[in-house]
Every structure is written in structure tokens, then in C-alpha cells.
Scaffold this motif. Structure first.
Motif, PDB file in Angstrom:
ATOM      1  N   ILE A   1     -47.367 -57.666 -22.107  1.00  0.00           N
ATOM      2  CA  ILE A   1     -46.841 -58.011 -23.422  1.00  0.00           C
ATOM      3  C   ILE A   1     -45.737 -57.028 -23.792  1.00  0.00           C
ATOM      4  O   ILE A   1     -45.926 -55.816 -23.714  1.00  0.00           O
ATOM      5  N   GLY A   2     -44.587 -57.557 -24.212  1.00  0.00           N
ATOM      6  CA  GLY A   2     -43.463 -56.709 -24.596  1.00  0.00           C
ATOM      7  C   GLY A   2     -42.196 -57.108 -23.874  1.00  0.00           C
ATOM      8  O   GLY A   2     -41.893 -58.284 -23.721  1.00  0.00           O
TER       9      GLY A   2
ATOM     10  N   LYS B   1     -38.229 -52.663 -21.674  1.00  0.00           N
ATOM     11  CA  LYS B   1     -38.211 -51.290 -22.183  1.00  0.00           C
ATOM     12  C   LYS B   1     -39.578 -50.806 -22.627  1.00  0.00           C
ATOM     13  O   LYS B   1     -39.858 -49.615 -22.619  1.00  0.00           O
ATOM     14  N   ASN B   2     -40.423 -51.721 -23.041  1.00  0.00           N
ATOM     15  CA  ASN B   2     -41.722 -51.334 -23.578  1.00  0.00           C
ATOM     16  C   ASN B   2     -42.723 -52.455 -23.317  1.00  0.00           C
ATOM     17  O   ASN B   2     -42.744 -53.443 -24.031  1.00  0.00           O
ATOM     18  N   VAL B   3     -43.534 -52.289 -22.294  1.00  0.00           N
ATOM     19  CA  VAL B   3     -44.483 -53.338 -21.931  1.00  0.00           C
ATOM     20  C   VAL B   3     -45.903 -52.788 -21.909  1.00  0.00           C
ATOM     21  O   VAL B   3     -46.165 -51.701 -21.398  1.00  0.00           O
ATOM     22  N   LEU B   4     -46.819 -53.539 -22.485  1.00  0.00           N
ATOM     23  CA  LEU B   4     -48.245 -53.223 -22.460  1.00  0.00           C
ATOM     24  C   LEU B   4     -48.880 -54.011 -21.329  1.00  0.00           C
ATOM     25  O   LEU B   4     -48.720 -55.239 -21.253  1.00  0.00           O
ATOM     26  N   GLU B   5     -49.604 -53.338 -20.453  1.00  0.00           N
ATOM     27  CA  GLU B   5     -50.276 -53.993 -19.338  1.00  0.00           C
ATOM     28  C   GLU B   5     -51.771 -53.689 -19.362  1.00  0.00           C
ATOM     29  O   GLU B   5     -52.166 -52.539 -19.534  1.00  0.00           O
ATOM     30  N   ARG B   6     -52.562 -54.720 -19.213  1.00  0.00           N
ATOM     31  CA  ARG B   6     -54.013 -54.591 -19.153  1.00  0.00           C
ATOM     32  C   ARG B   6     -54.526 -55.539 -18.069  1.00  0.00           C
ATOM     33  O   ARG B   6     -53.943 -56.589 -17.824  1.00  0.00           O
ATOM     34  N   PHE B   7     -55.644 -55.177 -17.420  1.00  0.00           N
ATOM     35  CA  PHE B   7     -56.251 -56.083 -16.460  1.00  0.00           C
ATOM     36  C   PHE B   7     -57.731 -55.760 -16.307  1.00  0.00           C
ATOM     37  O   PHE B   7     -58.185 -54.674 -16.656  1.00  0.00           O
TER      38      PHE B   7
ATOM     39  N   ASP C   1     -45.009 -61.275 -22.059  1.00  0.00           N
ATOM     40  CA  ASP C   1     -45.694 -62.040 -23.115  1.00  0.00           C
ATOM     41  C   ASP C   1     -46.587 -63.105 -22.490  1.00  0.00           C
ATOM     42  O   ASP C   1     -46.525 -64.289 -22.832  1.00  0.00           O
ATOM     43  N   VAL C   2     -47.450 -62.667 -21.599  1.00  0.00           N
ATOM     44  CA  VAL C   2     -48.275 -63.623 -20.856  1.00  0.00           C
ATOM     45  C   VAL C   2     -49.631 -63.002 -20.537  1.00  0.00           C
ATOM     46  O   VAL C   2     -49.755 -61.791 -20.330  1.00  0.00           O
TER      47      VAL C   2
END
Length: 222
Positions: free
Chosen positions: A55-56, A59-65, A90-91
Motif C-alpha cells: 500500500i502506497g 517513495k513510501n510503501v507499506l508491505e505486510r504478509f 494499493d493491493v
């Protein structure tokens, strides 16, 4: 930067295990968690609901798994790597597994979870986001056809037209075309009309341009 414009789903089978892959557009971690919870409720009997989200922007992305009970590194991480490899933002990618009774091994699991989302990608509407501007032009009727001709030759998208005592045209265009268009309007009207930048946006093409997000002064989505 690419996004999926519509929720997409596909099912695969590996040694009698069913894998249901989903790609869903999300704008926040909160939204992603709500969607994940919905998928879990819909698949109460499933053995695993593994996921990854990005998400983002660049330049600025949040990653979770999460592997959701599968051996570490065999599910969530392969899903994340597939999202990254396809430059998707954004996915959330979710793969639901119904165990078929045959163990796949770590290598088999990695392939199965990756292949599940690859199958979704075959039909998912993936679009590249472009930075653009919404522009308005107010002019006298005597200049309307010439301004419309300029917009047409530059292949700009006309969002709407208004006709009162004067003509007002609203255009959406790639940001790199704005200066050229603005200069032509000033030159044509001898300074009487101007192309006013209303807002900066991110947009994508799907038959016609579609605005994805409005950008603030710092370039972030509003």
C-alpha cells in the motif's frame, strides 16, 4: 506504479488441494484487514488464508504478509514477491487453500501459491498510473473552436464543456503537456484566456481516462 482496477479471482488445483487466488485494490491497511476478514468468513472451512499487501507508492510503501500456518516463507513471501515483481501497489493478494490430503513440500507450496496469483493476473485489469492535471479554460465564443482544435490535436481528454455568456472547457491531460497547452492558449487569445490548473491527479486509461486519486501539494494522494 501499477494498480488493479477491479477485484479479480481465479482457482487452481494442485494434487487435490484447491487454491483460490484474489487480487483486490485497497487504499489503506485498515481496508485490507477488513477485506481479509471477509475472505476468512467466506472460507471458514479453508485450511489457510495467506496474503501479502503493498500500500502506497514508490517513495513510501507499506508491505505486510502472512503464511497463516503454512511453513515459514512458503506462502506470504512468494505472494509479496509476485506483487513486487509486477510493480503492483494499493493491493492485497490473498490465496485461500483447501488441503487435498497430499503434502506438497516447501518448494511445491511456493510454486502453488505463486502460480495461484499468476492465474489471477491473467485476467486482472492491471493499469499503470500516470500523473496528470485537470485544467479549465474560459474563453469567448469566437475562440472556442480554435481551442477545441488545439486540444484535439494534442489528444487531450475533454471532461466537460459549459456554455453561458462564455465557454468553459475542462480537460484532463498528462502533466508534461500542461505547459505546452497553456502557452498555446495564451498565444491564441493574446493573453485574454488562460489554462488554469485545477488539481493534480493520478489517472489510468480504461477505454477513457479514469482518475484514481487527487494529489496534494507534496505529491501524496488525498
Amino acid at each position: 506504479m501499477k494498480i488493479v482496477s477491479k477485484d479479480s479471482i481465479a482457482e487452481t488445483e494442485v494434487k487435490k488441494s484447491r487454491f483460490i487466488g484474489r487480487l483486490i485494490n485497497v487504499r489503506s491497511e485498515k481496508e485490507a484487514k477488513l477485506i481479509l476478514e471477509e475472505v476468512r468468513k467466506e472460507n471458514r472451512d479453508a485450511n489457510h488464508n495467506c496474503y501479502a499487501m503493498r500500500i502506497g507508492n514508490q517513495k513510501n510503501v507499506l508491505e505486510r504478509f502472512s503464511d497463516d500456518g503454512e511453513p515459514q516463507g512458503t506462502a506470504g513471501k512468494p505472494i509479496l514477491e509476485l506483487l513486487k515483481g509486477n510493480e503492483l501497489y494499493d493491493v492485497i493478494g490473498i490465496v485461500t487453500r483447501y488441503f487435498g490430503g497430499t503434502l506438497l513440500g516447501t518448494g511445491g507450496l511456493v510454486r502453488a501459491y505463486s502460480d495461484s496469483l499468476k492465474e489471477v493476473l491473467k485476467s486482472a485489469p492491471v493499469h499503470e498510473l500516470k500523473e496528470g492535471v485537470k485544467v479549465s479554460v474560459i474563453c469567448e465564443y469566437t475562440l472556442s473552436n480554435q481551442i477545441k482544435y488545439i486540444a484535439e490535436t494534442m489528444e487531450l481528454f475533454t471532461e466537460s464543456e459549459e456554455y453561458t455568456d462564455k465557454c468553459t472547457f475542462y480537460y484532463l491531460m498528462p502533466i508534461e503537456q500542461y505547459k505546452e497547452f497553456a502557452d498555446k492558449i495564451v498565444q491564441l487569445s493574446k493573453g485574454e484566456s488562460r489554462a488554469v490548473m485545477e488539481e493534480k491527479v493520478l489517472y489510468y486509461m480504461e477505454n477513457r481516462p479514469k482518475v484514481y486519486a487527487v494529489l496534494n501539494e507534496n505529491g501524496g494522494a488525498v
